[in-house]
Design an enzyme around this catalytic site. Structure first.
Site, short mmCIF file in Angstrom:
data_model
loop_
_atom_site.label_atom_id
_atom_site.label_comp_id
_atom_site.label_asym_id
_atom_site.label_seq_id
_atom_site.Cartn_x
_atom_site.Cartn_y
_atom_site.Cartn_z
N GLU A 104 -5.63 10.03 11.65
CA GLU A 104 -4.23 9.09 11.60
C GLU A 104 -3.70 9.31 12.77
O GLU A 104 -3.58 10.64 13.41
CB GLU A 104 -3.30 9.70 10.37
CG GLU A 104 -4.29 9.42 8.87
CD GLU A 104 -3.99 8.03 8.49
OE1 GLU A 104 -3.92 7.22 9.41
OE2 GLU A 104 -3.90 8.13 7.26
N GLU A 127 0.97 -1.14 -0.01
CA GLU A 127 0.05 0.11 -0.10
C GLU A 127 0.91 1.19 -0.07
O GLU A 127 1.77 1.47 0.93
CB GLU A 127 -0.83 0.04 1.21
CG GLU A 127 -1.92 -0.95 1.16
CD GLU A 127 -2.95 -1.12 2.26
OE1 GLU A 127 -4.02 -1.90 2.46
OE2 GLU A 127 -2.89 -0.18 3.35
#
Lengths: 384, 285
Positions: free
Chosen positions: B63, B52
């Site tokens: 995040e 990824e």
């Protein structure tokens, strides 16, 4: 199924862990927030704690100077000095009824953080405020106010250490503590249900103003004017007039050094469609530096309902430059003895322009906040 | 996943064939373009089955600080969508690559509004799919169509709280694999691996699509446990980004950081393989 759809703007563009809590919040709002009992309790708090209704003031001196009737909705007289308290009270009361015992909020200049700290103290909810390190240093007084009322102020040191980073830190906290925590968003921005819920809590501004205007003049205003950052005070003013087709809406954005310059905060008059902070809306171009002389307008996006108003032509949006806002700030102080917030000065500057350039006879301006917090900027700019 | 399951087994399906796929994440351009190339290639050498690649966005949501800082470093080094596509072309790896980014960048790319241009360019450079954390399944129609047109996969993240209609909606629109979030909260390496994972895997038991579990996996033992719990793959981001960050802060030579990444990759892949061996006979409904 699409949530909070404003003609394609809005929605719930968030990572999946945040979907469920937002759904719960939407349900709580629809079931509890709209009930008669909740509304009655909120009305009491708005009257007794916040100081509603606020006056509709006819600015006689200013009107005489520009040859149009200019009326000010005095949200600057509310507890805390701005319209922010309308929304903070509504959301905090809802959070408490929904069984949450902790509030978190992001703040830039500290106004929304202060409003959240006030309602947290009032309702006995643990309160934590996320604020970028840069802003903590710039807005020391508000940090002291928040702490004095028992809120914990969390200095955010990641990224650019500003509002966007505070939003991110608050979202992270929210994602980890969804069970007991309510994220008290400060404007009509973010994922559904915030844009519509905050609008509803702020719509008291226009509902009162419309009635007061009719009582006083027997007519409706020709124009309703407000500054637009995230856009909560503007939506709050406009909402009650939305079906009055003869009332033109004007939104004054942070034009910074000019909407065609590379430093402004005017996504509606100069920007494009995009997705940011959980919503589809208008966002400034990426090569533009987000900037406004007023911290409250210093935001790259805008509430999705404004993006819709722009698209369908219900409201005319334009950037008001830093210089024009500062001039209006000074002018209202000198002519009426009222010091407006720099944010509100953008709406005022636009109203003065309309009085000079259009045939609008009765102009209603939302004076969304007072200018005490802007004294340092003023002292510097005007060499006081 | 609809019709896509009947298509020929693609690169992503192959990556999950051994039911112990190791899927690392790195932010592209962290801390520089060149170093980042080395690091991604090191992960491939260390046994990555699929990678990824994070295209950094200035306003990420939820995040943790580790990924945040990686994103900041990458943006400061000048990473943009265009540079990202060049990066993918420059990479010399033979595992499938998936782009992880926010919808903003996908939507605004190219002359016309909407995801079309971005997906077309992604297909051009050989990407196999997308993970878009801030794109809910119910808003994913346009991107799903563009992915179908250009033959790319669209991965969704299933949280411990994802249930009911939203889970159904994801099932309708997902392809490639599902990203199963092991626990609530922001991304970041943790010492504990939550038992919310098993609950999530149970809820997805009927889905005939590989299930990769992420969030909080930082060593071989975690990988083994997650794999033994029935995951088809493990996704690891923060623990790898930490190695990049450390190398950057301590001014380590690029080769040394690359070696550390490769070793970590091997440890994680071996853990995943060991976990799969411990699995009881699969019970497919």
């Amino acid at each position: 199924m699409s949530h909070g759809n404003f003609e394609g703007y809005g929605g719930r563009h968030v990572p999946d862990p945040l979907q469920e809590p937002l759904e719960q919040l939407a349900t709580a709002y629809d079931e509890i927030g709209t009930s008669d009992e909740f509304q009655a309790d909120l009305r009491d708090l708005l009257e007794e704690f916040a100081g509603r209704p606020t006056p509709l003031y006819y600015a006689g001196n200013l009107s005489e100077r520009y040859g149009a009737e200019i009326y000010l909705k005095r949200e600057d007289l509310l507890h805390g000095g701005a319209h922010k308290i309308n929304n903070a009270l509504g959301q905090a009361l809802l959070a408490k009824r929904a069984g949450r015992d902790r509030l978190i909020a992001e703040t830039g200049a500290g106004q929304h953080g202060t409003a959240t700290a006030m309602v947290g103290a009032l309702l006995g909810l643990e309160t934590e405020i996320y604020m970028g390190k840069k802003d903590v240093q710039r807005q020391e007084m508000n940090v002291f106010r928040m702490r004095l009322m028992g809120a914990e102020v969390n200095e955010v040191t990641r990224g650019g250490e500003g509002l966007a980073d505070a939003v991110d830190a608050a979202l992270e906290d929210f994602a980890e503590n969804v069970e007991d925590t309510h994220y008290l968003v400060g404007s009509v921005v973010g994922p559904d249900p915030f844009p519509r819920m905050v609008r509803d809590f702020q719509s008291v501004i226009g509902t009162e103003a419309r009635e007061q205007f009719l009582d006083r003049t027997g007519e409706l205003p020709d124009a309703a004017v407000a500054c637009v950052g995230g856009g909560s005070n503007a939506i709050g003013l406009f909402h009650a007039f939305r079906d009055d087709d003869d009332v033109a809406f004007y939104g004054a954005e942070g034009g910074g050094e000019g909407s065609d310059s590379s430093r402004h905060a005017a996504p509606l008059s100069s920007g494009k469609d995009d997705v940011i902070h959980g919503m589809k809306t208008r966002v400034i171009d990426e090569d533009v530096d987000v900037h406004s002389v007023s911290a409250g307008l210093d935001y790259p996006g805008v509430g999705p309902e404004h993006a819709m108003f722009r698209a369908v032509g219900r409201c005319e949006y334009s950037g008001v430059t830093d210089d024009a806002a500062l001039a209006a700030f000074r002018e209202l102080s000198e002519t009426e003895g009222i010091i407006p917030a720099l944010e509100s000065s953008h709406g005022l500057a636009r109203a003065i322009q309309l009085a000079e350039e259009t045939d609008h006879e009765r102009i209603l301006v939302n004076l969304s906040g007072r200018g005490d917090k802007d004294m340092e900027t003023a002292a510097e700019k005007f060499d006081l | 996943m609809g019709d896509t399951s009947e298509a020929e087994p693609d690169a992503i399906a192959t990556a999950f064939e051994d039911e112990s796929a190791f899927v690392p994440y790195l932010a592209v351009g962290d801390p520089t373009y060149e170093e980042s190339l080395e690091y991604v290639e090191a992960l491939a050498h260390g046994g990555a089955d699929l990678i990824e690649l994070g295209l950094p966005f200035s306003e990420p949501m939820a995040e943790g600080p580790t990924i945040q800082q990686a994103v900041t470093r990458a943006l400061e080094s000048g990473m943009t969508p265009e540079r990202f596509f060049e990066f993918v072309e420059d990479l010399e790896v033979d595992v499938p690559l998936v782009c992880m980014t926010y919808y903003n960048l996908i939507y605004q790319y190219g002359p016309s509004e909407g995801p079309q241009s971005f997906v077309e360019r992604a297909a051009d450079v050989g990407l196999e799919g997308f993970v878009v954390p801030d794109l809910p399944a119910e808003e994913a129609g346009p991107l799903r169509e563009a992915c179908d047109e250009f033959g790319l996969d669209l991965v969704f993240i299933v949280a411990p709280t994802t249930r009911g209609d939203r889970l159904e909606e994801m099932m309708d629109r997902v392809s490639g694999y599902v990203y199963v979030q092991a626990r609530l909260g922001a991304t970041g390496a943790r010492d504990d691996v939550s038992d919310q994972t098993e609950g999530s895997l149970d809820r997805l038991a009927g889905w005939e699509i590989p299930k990769a579990v992420g969030f909080g996996i930082k060593n071989g033992e975690h990988a083994e446990r997650i794999s033994a719990a029935g995951a088809d793959g493990i996704i690891v981001g923060s623990a790898l980004v930490d190695i990049v960050a450390e190398g950057h802060e301590e001014d380590r030579p690029v080769e040394e950081t690359a070696e550390r990444l490769e070793a970590k990759a091997r440890e994680l892949k071996d853990g995943a393989l060991d976990g799969t061996e411990r699995l009881p006979e699969p019970e497919h409904p």
